[in-house]
Motif scaffolding. Structure first.
Motif, PDB file in Angstrom:
ATOM      1  N   LEU A  53      -5.127   3.469   6.916  1.00  0.00           N
ATOM      2  CA  LEU A  53      -4.032   2.565   6.582  1.00  0.00           C
ATOM      3  C   LEU A  53      -4.448   1.134   6.880  1.00  0.00           C
ATOM      4  CD1 LEU A  53      -1.044   2.129   5.775  1.00  0.00           C
ATOM      5  CD2 LEU A  53      -0.456   2.543   8.166  1.00  0.00           C
ATOM      6  N   VAL A  54      -4.249   0.261   5.916  1.00  0.00           N
ATOM      7  CA  VAL A  54      -4.610  -1.147   6.065  1.00  0.00           C
ATOM      8  C   VAL A  54      -3.382  -1.998   6.376  1.00  0.00           C
ATOM      9  CG1 VAL A  54      -5.569  -3.161   4.892  1.00  0.00           C
ATOM     10  CG2 VAL A  54      -6.578  -0.897   4.517  1.00  0.00           C
ATOM     11  N   ALA A  55      -2.332  -1.835   5.580  1.00  0.00           N
ATOM     12  CA  ALA A  55      -1.137  -2.660   5.763  1.00  0.00           C
ATOM     13  C   ALA A  55       0.056  -1.996   5.093  1.00  0.00           C
ATOM     14  CB  ALA A  55      -1.347  -4.055   5.171  1.00  0.00           C
ATOM     15  N   THR A  56       1.237  -2.277   5.642  1.00  0.00           N
ATOM     16  CA  THR A  56       2.484  -1.731   5.127  1.00  0.00           C
ATOM     17  C   THR A  56       3.529  -2.828   5.062  1.00  0.00           C
ATOM     18  OG1 THR A  56       2.064   0.475   6.036  1.00  0.00           O
ATOM     19  CG2 THR A  56       4.352  -0.073   5.555  1.00  0.00           C
ATOM     20  N   ILE A  57       4.372  -2.781   4.025  1.00  0.00           N
ATOM     21  CA  ILE A  57       5.529  -3.654   3.951  1.00  0.00           C
ATOM     22  C   ILE A  57       6.738  -2.799   3.608  1.00  0.00           C
ATOM     23  CG2 ILE A  57       5.096  -4.282   1.516  1.00  0.00           C
ATOM     24  CD1 ILE A  57       6.182  -7.123   2.324  1.00  0.00           C
ATOM     25  N   THR A  58       7.818  -2.994   4.359  1.00  0.00           N
ATOM     26  CA  THR A  58       9.022  -2.202   4.142  1.00  0.00           C
ATOM     27  C   THR A  58       9.984  -2.928   3.200  1.00  0.00           C
ATOM     28  OG1 THR A  58      10.309  -3.165   5.938  1.00  0.00           O
ATOM     29  CG2 THR A  58       8.796  -1.372   6.511  1.00  0.00           C
ATOM     30  N   SER A  59      11.043  -2.225   2.833  1.00  0.00           N
ATOM     31  CA  SER A  59      12.044  -2.828   1.965  1.00  0.00           C
ATOM     32  C   SER A  59      12.735  -4.006   2.642  1.00  0.00           C
ATOM     33  CB  SER A  59      13.081  -1.791   1.555  1.00  0.00           C
ATOM     34  OG  SER A  59      13.703  -1.232   2.697  1.00  0.00           O
ATOM     35  N   ALA A  60      12.715  -4.014   3.956  1.00  0.00           N
ATOM     36  CA  ALA A  60      13.304  -5.128   4.701  1.00  0.00           C
ATOM     37  C   ALA A  60      12.331  -6.284   4.872  1.00  0.00           C
ATOM     38  CB  ALA A  60      13.771  -4.640   6.077  1.00  0.00           C
ATOM     39  N   GLY A  61      11.107  -6.089   4.435  1.00  0.00           N
ATOM     40  CA  GLY A  61      10.127  -7.161   4.523  1.00  0.00           C
ATOM     41  C   GLY A  61       9.275  -7.133   5.768  1.00  0.00           C
ATOM     42  N   SER A  62       9.442  -6.121   6.605  1.00  0.00           N
ATOM     43  CA  SER A  62       8.610  -6.017   7.801  1.00  0.00           C
ATOM     44  C   SER A  62       7.202  -5.598   7.411  1.00  0.00           C
ATOM     45  CB  SER A  62       9.198  -4.976   8.755  1.00  0.00           C
ATOM     46  OG  SER A  62      10.479  -5.372   9.196  1.00  0.00           O
ATOM     47  N   THR A  63       6.241  -6.152   8.121  1.00  0.00           N
ATOM     48  CA  THR A  63       4.840  -5.859   7.806  1.00  0.00           C
ATOM     49  C   THR A  63       4.096  -5.387   9.046  1.00  0.00           C
ATOM     50  OG1 THR A  63       4.201  -8.158   8.204  1.00  0.00           O
ATOM     51  CG2 THR A  63       4.747  -7.543   5.940  1.00  0.00           C
ATOM     52  N   THR A  64       3.129  -4.509   8.831  1.00  0.00           N
ATOM     53  CA  THR A  64       2.233  -4.071   9.892  1.00  0.00           C
ATOM     54  C   THR A  64       0.820  -4.029   9.322  1.00  0.00           C
ATOM     55  OG1 THR A  64       2.651  -1.749   9.358  1.00  0.00           O
ATOM     56  CG2 THR A  64       3.964  -2.706  11.128  1.00  0.00           C
ATOM     57  N   VAL A 100      -7.896  -5.899  10.291  1.00  0.00           N
ATOM     58  CA  VAL A 100      -7.621  -6.868   9.223  1.00  0.00           C
ATOM     59  C   VAL A 100      -6.605  -7.931   9.625  1.00  0.00           C
ATOM     60  CG1 VAL A 100      -8.138  -5.082   7.511  1.00  0.00           C
ATOM     61  CG2 VAL A 100      -5.746  -5.592   8.082  1.00  0.00           C
ATOM     62  N   LYS A 101      -6.043  -7.805  10.824  1.00  0.00           N
ATOM     63  CA  LYS A 101      -5.049  -8.782  11.272  1.00  0.00           C
ATOM     64  C   LYS A 101      -5.627 -10.180  11.254  1.00  0.00           C
ATOM     65  CE  LYS A 101      -2.112  -5.911  14.225  1.00  0.00           C
ATOM     66  NZ  LYS A 101      -1.752  -5.560  15.615  1.00  0.00           N
ATOM     67  N   GLY A 102      -4.838 -11.106  10.729  1.00  0.00           N
ATOM     68  CA  GLY A 102      -5.264 -12.487  10.668  1.00  0.00           C
ATOM     69  C   GLY A 102      -6.101 -12.816   9.439  1.00  0.00           C
ATOM     70  N   ARG A 103      -6.541 -11.797   8.716  1.00  0.00           N
ATOM     71  CA  ARG A 103      -7.353 -12.025   7.516  1.00  0.00           C
ATOM     72  C   ARG A 103      -6.651 -11.555   6.244  1.00  0.00           C
ATOM     73  NH1 ARG A 103     -11.959  -9.340   6.837  1.00  0.00           N
ATOM     74  NH2 ARG A 103     -11.335  -7.521   8.075  1.00  0.00           N
ATOM     75  N   PHE A 104      -5.885 -10.478   6.348  1.00  0.00           N
ATOM     76  CA  PHE A 104      -5.199  -9.897   5.188  1.00  0.00           C
ATOM     77  C   PHE A 104      -3.704 -10.168   5.297  1.00  0.00           C
ATOM     78  CE2 PHE A 104      -8.321  -6.175   4.141  1.00  0.00           C
ATOM     79  CZ  PHE A 104      -9.376  -7.091   4.132  1.00  0.00           C
ATOM     80  N   THR A 105      -3.071 -10.349   4.151  1.00  0.00           N
ATOM     81  CA  THR A 105      -1.622 -10.519   4.111  1.00  0.00           C
ATOM     82  C   THR A 105      -1.050  -9.647   3.006  1.00  0.00           C
ATOM     83  OG1 THR A 105      -1.810 -12.816   4.857  1.00  0.00           O
ATOM     84  CG2 THR A 105       0.273 -12.152   3.837  1.00  0.00           C
ATOM     85  N   ILE A 106      -0.089  -8.809   3.378  1.00  0.00           N
ATOM     86  CA  ILE A 106       0.615  -7.997   2.395  1.00  0.00           C
ATOM     87  C   ILE A 106       1.926  -8.692   2.063  1.00  0.00           C
ATOM     88  CG2 ILE A 106       1.752  -6.529   4.140  1.00  0.00           C
ATOM     89  CD1 ILE A 106       1.411  -4.167   2.171  1.00  0.00           C
ATOM     90  N   SER A 107       2.258  -8.700   0.785  1.00  0.00           N
ATOM     91  CA  SER A 107       3.505  -9.322   0.348  1.00  0.00           C
ATOM     92  C   SER A 107       4.066  -8.515  -0.816  1.00  0.00           C
ATOM     93  CB  SER A 107       3.273 -10.778  -0.059  1.00  0.00           C
ATOM     94  OG  SER A 107       2.370 -10.852  -1.148  1.00  0.00           O
ATOM     95  N   ARG A 108       5.271  -8.878  -1.226  1.00  0.00           N
ATOM     96  CA  ARG A 108       5.904  -8.117  -2.300  1.00  0.00           C
ATOM     97  C   ARG A 108       6.683  -9.039  -3.222  1.00  0.00           C
ATOM     98  NH1 ARG A 108      11.471  -5.739   0.266  1.00  0.00           N
ATOM     99  NH2 ARG A 108      12.051  -7.675   1.324  1.00  0.00           N
ATOM    100  N   GLU A 109       6.865  -8.549  -4.438  1.00  0.00           N
ATOM    101  CA  GLU A 109       7.735  -9.197  -5.410  1.00  0.00           C
ATOM    102  C   GLU A 109       8.694  -8.104  -5.850  1.00  0.00           C
ATOM    103  OE1 GLU A 109       5.483 -11.316  -8.296  1.00  0.00           O
ATOM    104  OE2 GLU A 109       7.249 -12.157  -9.265  1.00  0.00           O
ATOM    105  N   SER A 110       9.825  -8.018  -5.150  1.00  0.00           N
ATOM    106  CA  SER A 110      10.731  -6.880  -5.318  1.00  0.00           C
ATOM    107  C   SER A 110      11.226  -6.710  -6.744  1.00  0.00           C
ATOM    108  CB  SER A 110      11.930  -7.032  -4.368  1.00  0.00           C
ATOM    109  OG  SER A 110      11.506  -7.040  -3.026  1.00  0.00           O
TER     110      SER A 110
END
Length: 124
Positions: free
Chosen positions: A46-57, A62-72
């Motif tokens: 697992l690299v990264a997760t984003i929930t429906s509430a926008g929480s990310t892990t 990869v912390k500090g280098r990767f960013t997960i985002s969404r366009e709902s």
């Protein structure tokens, strides 16, 4: 429901790439979406997760280098990968945790949905 991943490629160490993953097909509600990766000879991680509430892990690596985002509105997630390292080389897969209302009136939940994978290669 189908997941379509794109955006992989070949990049030099220190460079950047952005992956995209779009979910489509029927009626569904996305509860969370994630990026996984699998390097040759290694288990999928697992690299990264984003929930429906926008929480990310993120994975520590990869912390500090990767960013997960969404366009709902487009049922799409992105993975912006900066400062890439050779050890980031892998096939990247998107995954969705969703509720799917089937055409016959049923409901599917708890089923894993996976995209087809996109290769990311980081050269030294």
């Amino acid at each position: 429901v189908q997941l379509q991943a794109s955006g992989g490629g070949l990049v030099q160490a220190g460079g950047s790439l952005r992956l995209s993953c779009a979910a489509s097909g029927g009626r569904f509600r996305i509860d969370a979406m994630s990026w996984y990766r699998q390097a040759p000879g290694r288990q999928r991680m697992l690299v990264a997760t984003i929930t429906s509430a926008g929480s990310t892990t993120y994975a520590d690596s990869v912390k500090g280098r990767f960013t997960i985002s969404r366009e709902s509105a487009k049922n799409t997630i992105y993975l912006q990968m900066n400062s890439l390292k050779t050890e980031d080389t892998a096939v990247y897969y998107c995954n969705a945790d969703l509720v799917h209302w089937t055409p016959d009136g049923g409901v599917e939940a708890g089923k894993d949905y996976w995209g087809q994978g996109t290769q990311v290669t980081v050269s030294s």
